[in-house]
Design a protein around this motif. Structure first.
Motif, PDB file in Angstrom:
ATOM      1  N   THR A 155       0.851  -1.191   0.000  1.00  0.00           N
ATOM      2  CA  THR A 155       0.000   0.000   0.000  1.00  0.00           C
ATOM      3  C   THR A 155       0.886   1.240   0.000  1.00  0.00           C
ATOM      4  N   VAL A 156       0.561   2.186  -0.869  1.00  0.00           N
ATOM      5  CA  VAL A 156       1.294   3.465  -0.873  1.00  0.00           C
ATOM      6  C   VAL A 156       0.259   4.582  -0.800  1.00  0.00           C
ATOM      7  N   GLN A 157       0.281   5.309   0.281  1.00  0.00           N
ATOM      8  CA  GLN A 157      -0.716   6.380   0.479  1.00  0.00           C
ATOM      9  C   GLN A 157      -0.041   7.749   0.363  1.00  0.00           C
ATOM     10  N   LEU A 158      -0.686   8.625  -0.382  1.00  0.00           N
ATOM     11  CA  LEU A 158      -0.243  10.017  -0.497  1.00  0.00           C
ATOM     12  C   LEU A 158      -1.155  10.868   0.382  1.00  0.00           C
ATOM     13  N   VAL A 159      -0.562  11.597   1.315  1.00  0.00           N
ATOM     14  CA  VAL A 159      -1.347  12.457   2.208  1.00  0.00           C
ATOM     15  C   VAL A 159      -1.008  13.918   1.905  1.00  0.00           C
ATOM     16  N   LEU A 160      -2.057  14.705   1.691  1.00  0.00           N
ATOM     17  CA  LEU A 160      -1.880  16.113   1.324  1.00  0.00           C
ATOM     18  C   LEU A 160      -2.558  16.992   2.379  1.00  0.00           C
ATOM     19  N   PRO A 161      -1.877  17.231   3.502  1.00  0.00           N
ATOM     20  CA  PRO A 161      -2.503  18.073   4.517  1.00  0.00           C
ATOM     21  C   PRO A 161      -2.552  19.532   4.066  1.00  0.00           C
ATOM     22  N   ALA A 162      -3.573  20.254   4.539  1.00  0.00           N
ATOM     23  CA  ALA A 162      -3.565  21.715   4.425  1.00  0.00           C
ATOM     24  C   ALA A 162      -3.005  22.260   5.742  1.00  0.00           C
ATOM     25  N   SER A 163      -3.233  23.536   6.018  1.00  0.00           N
ATOM     26  CA  SER A 163      -2.615  24.145   7.216  1.00  0.00           C
ATOM     27  C   SER A 163      -2.950  23.352   8.476  1.00  0.00           C
ATOM     28  N   THR A 164      -1.910  22.977   9.188  1.00  0.00           N
ATOM     29  CA  THR A 164      -2.057  22.171  10.394  1.00  0.00           C
ATOM     30  C   THR A 164      -1.227  22.821  11.503  1.00  0.00           C
ATOM     31  N   ALA A 165      -1.769  22.797  12.710  1.00  0.00           N
ATOM     32  CA  ALA A 165      -1.112  23.499  13.831  1.00  0.00           C
ATOM     33  C   ALA A 165       0.090  22.708  14.334  1.00  0.00           C
ATOM     34  N   THR A 166       1.263  23.014  13.781  1.00  0.00           N
ATOM     35  CA  THR A 166       2.504  22.368  14.226  1.00  0.00           C
ATOM     36  C   THR A 166       3.610  23.426  14.272  1.00  0.00           C
ATOM     37  N   GLU A 167       4.789  22.947  14.709  1.00  0.00           N
ATOM     38  CA  GLU A 167       5.947  23.855  14.793  1.00  0.00           C
ATOM     39  C   GLU A 167       6.448  24.307  13.430  1.00  0.00           C
ATOM     40  N   LEU A 168       6.020  23.586  12.379  1.00  0.00           N
ATOM     41  CA  LEU A 168       6.518  23.869  11.023  1.00  0.00           C
ATOM     42  C   LEU A 168       6.342  25.346  10.647  1.00  0.00           C
ATOM     43  N   ALA A 171      -7.734   7.108   8.853  1.00  0.00           N
ATOM     44  CA  ALA A 171      -9.058   6.615   8.435  1.00  0.00           C
ATOM     45  C   ALA A 171      -9.059   6.435   6.913  1.00  0.00           C
ATOM     46  N   GLY A 172      -8.441   7.378   6.203  1.00  0.00           N
ATOM     47  CA  GLY A 172      -8.311   7.266   4.744  1.00  0.00           C
ATOM     48  C   GLY A 172      -7.522   6.016   4.358  1.00  0.00           C
ATOM     49  N   LEU A 173      -6.449   5.755   5.091  1.00  0.00           N
ATOM     50  CA  LEU A 173      -5.644   4.545   4.831  1.00  0.00           C
ATOM     51  C   LEU A 173      -6.509   3.300   5.023  1.00  0.00           C
ATOM     52  N   ASP A 174      -7.264   3.271   6.113  1.00  0.00           N
ATOM     53  CA  ASP A 174      -8.125   2.112   6.401  1.00  0.00           C
ATOM     54  C   ASP A 174      -9.177   1.927   5.304  1.00  0.00           C
ATOM     55  N   GLN A 175      -9.625   3.062   4.734  1.00  0.00           N
ATOM     56  CA  GLN A 175     -10.648   2.989   3.676  1.00  0.00           C
ATOM     57  C   GLN A 175     -10.047   2.677   2.304  1.00  0.00           C
ATOM     58  N   GLY A 176      -8.726   2.525   2.254  1.00  0.00           N
ATOM     59  CA  GLY A 176      -8.069   2.180   0.995  1.00  0.00           C
ATOM     60  C   GLY A 176      -7.865   3.376   0.076  1.00  0.00           C
ATOM     61  N   GLU A 177      -7.937   4.589   0.628  1.00  0.00           N
ATOM     62  CA  GLU A 177      -7.689   5.779  -0.209  1.00  0.00           C
ATOM     63  C   GLU A 177      -6.230   5.820  -0.626  1.00  0.00           C
ATOM     64  N   LEU A 178      -5.976   6.084  -1.901  1.00  0.00           N
ATOM     65  CA  LEU A 178      -4.595   6.270  -2.358  1.00  0.00           C
ATOM     66  C   LEU A 178      -4.149   7.696  -2.113  1.00  0.00           C
ATOM     67  N   VAL A 179      -5.089   8.613  -2.245  1.00  0.00           N
ATOM     68  CA  VAL A 179      -4.779  10.041  -2.077  1.00  0.00           C
ATOM     69  C   VAL A 179      -5.715  10.578  -1.007  1.00  0.00           C
ATOM     70  N   THR A 180      -5.133  11.100   0.054  1.00  0.00           N
ATOM     71  CA  THR A 180      -5.941  11.580   1.173  1.00  0.00           C
ATOM     72  C   THR A 180      -5.713  13.067   1.387  1.00  0.00           C
ATOM     73  N   LEU A 181      -6.778  13.817   1.273  1.00  0.00           N
ATOM     74  CA  LEU A 181      -6.764  15.258   1.554  1.00  0.00           C
ATOM     75  C   LEU A 181      -7.603  15.432   2.824  1.00  0.00           C
ATOM     76  N   PRO A 182      -6.958  15.419   3.996  1.00  0.00           N
ATOM     77  CA  PRO A 182      -7.715  15.290   5.247  1.00  0.00           C
ATOM     78  C   PRO A 182      -8.791  16.352   5.448  1.00  0.00           C
ATOM     79  N   SER A 183      -8.577  17.566   4.943  1.00  0.00           N
ATOM     80  CA  SER A 183      -9.530  18.647   5.250  1.00  0.00           C
ATOM     81  C   SER A 183     -10.464  18.981   4.093  1.00  0.00           C
ATOM     82  N   VAL A 184     -10.372  18.258   2.988  1.00  0.00           N
ATOM     83  CA  VAL A 184     -11.227  18.582   1.836  1.00  0.00           C
ATOM     84  C   VAL A 184     -12.539  17.797   1.925  1.00  0.00           C
TER      85      VAL A 184
END
Ligand SMILES: NC(=O)c1ccc[n+]([C@@H]2O[C@H](COP(=O)([O-])OP(=O)(O)OC[C@H]3O[C@@H](n4cnc5c(N)ncnc54)[C@H](OP(=O)(O)O)[C@@H]3O)[C@@H](O)[C@H]2O)c1
Length: 268
Positions: A180-193, A221-234
């Motif tokens: 399994t190879v999952q691509l995760v594309l977060p938008a603005s997230t509250a971190t030190e970055l 949750a996206g990984l569990d659902q088998g999503e290849l591309v996950t945009l957590p906030s879209v």
């Protein structure tokens, strides 16, 4: 006598803060043993101890600067030779948000080496054993800035565009395997970055910022659902489908073999 962990070991890079620390927590809660990688080894040590106590899994820290080739090689050797590894979360990343000429060469190098080179080398290192077993998972953390470019994100977007294309290619290569190879594309997230990037988190419209916990929980949750591309906030998933359809149409449109009529050239 120690028993074999059937879920295996997850390697999380950039586990000393932000998304990586949450991935470590969530994967340990699922029962994975962990190898945590980052430069700030004291933080990794504290996290490793607390996760081992909380979830009863084995957690080890590797201090490594992923902008240094020898350190990347050390982590790569672990990925090549440790047969318990079943998951790699390529999460470590750095960002400088500034116009190109205000981004020093050192900052460009750091983005290039950590976001691109280390992610690629660590993927290369783990892939042979995953292929041999026909089993394993790679999670690559890109960004919505893989898809979008701001005047201050030229280099960062370029590195994250690489992560997206590298991951999409791997998904095609490995489509008929158990990997399994999952691509995760977060938008603005509250971190030190953000504060490290030169754009303080406090300056963002807080309504647009997700917590690191929500981001990782949605991505898993996206990984569990088998999503290849996950945009957590879209919310509207069809937006990605429309983007991908337009991409395919553009590619097909480029296969005409002749200059477009708007250039006014005579067809040869
Ligand atoms: N936050 C956002 O809004 C956002 C949005 C989209 C994508 N992302 C991506 O999400 C990923 C995680 O970032 P984050 O937001 O959680 O930021 P973060 O809290 O700053 O975490 C970054 C992690 O990367 C590690 N890292 C940085 N440079 C490193 C180096 N040279 N060698 C080894 N480890 C290094 C850091 O550890 P040490 O400093 O201890 O080495 C830290 O653990 C990154 O790939 C980032 O690009 C973030």
């Amino acid at each position: 006598m120690s028993s074999v962990n059937t879920l295996g070991t997850a390697v999380v890079t950039g586990a000393s803060s932000g998304l990586g620390a949450v991935y470590a927590d969530r994967l340990a809660s699922r029962g994975h043993d962990l190898i945590l990688v980052a430069r700030r080894v004291e933080r990794l040590g504290v996290l490793a101890k607390s996760l081992a106590e909380k979830y009863g899994v084995a957690v080890r820290a590797i201090a490594a600067d992923l902008s240094v080739p020898e350190d990347v090689s050390r982590v790569a050797t672990e990925l090549e030779t440790n047969p318990s590894i079943t998951m790699l979360v390529n999460n470590a990343g750095v960002s400088t948000l500034a116009p190109v000429l205000d981004t020093t060469k050192d900052k460009v190098d750091a983005m290039d080496k950590v976001n691109v080179t280390a992610l690629t080398e660590l993927t290369y290192a783990v892939l042979p054993q995953f292929k041999q077993r026909n089993h394993g998972a790679i999670i690559n953390i890109a960004s919505v800035l893989s898809l979008h470019i701001l005047p201050i994100s030229t280099v960062y977007s370029a590195t994250k565009g690489y992560v997206m294309n590298f991951t999409r290619g791997l998904q095609q290569e490995l489509a008929d395997t158990g990997i399994t190879v999952q691509l995760v594309l977060p938008a603005s997230t509250a971190t030190e970055l953000w504060d490290l990037s030169g754009v303080p988190l406090a300056q963002l419209d807080q309504a647009t910022v997700m917590s690191a916990q929500d981001c990782v929980d949605a991505a898993l949750a996206g990984l569990d659902q088998g999503e290849l591309v996950t945009l957590p906030s879209v919310e509207d998933k069809t937006l990605w489908e429309q983007f991908d359809t337009a991409r395919l149409a553009l590619f097909a449109g480029g296969r005409s073999g002749k200059p477009a009529s708007r250039y006014g050239l005579k067809n040869t």
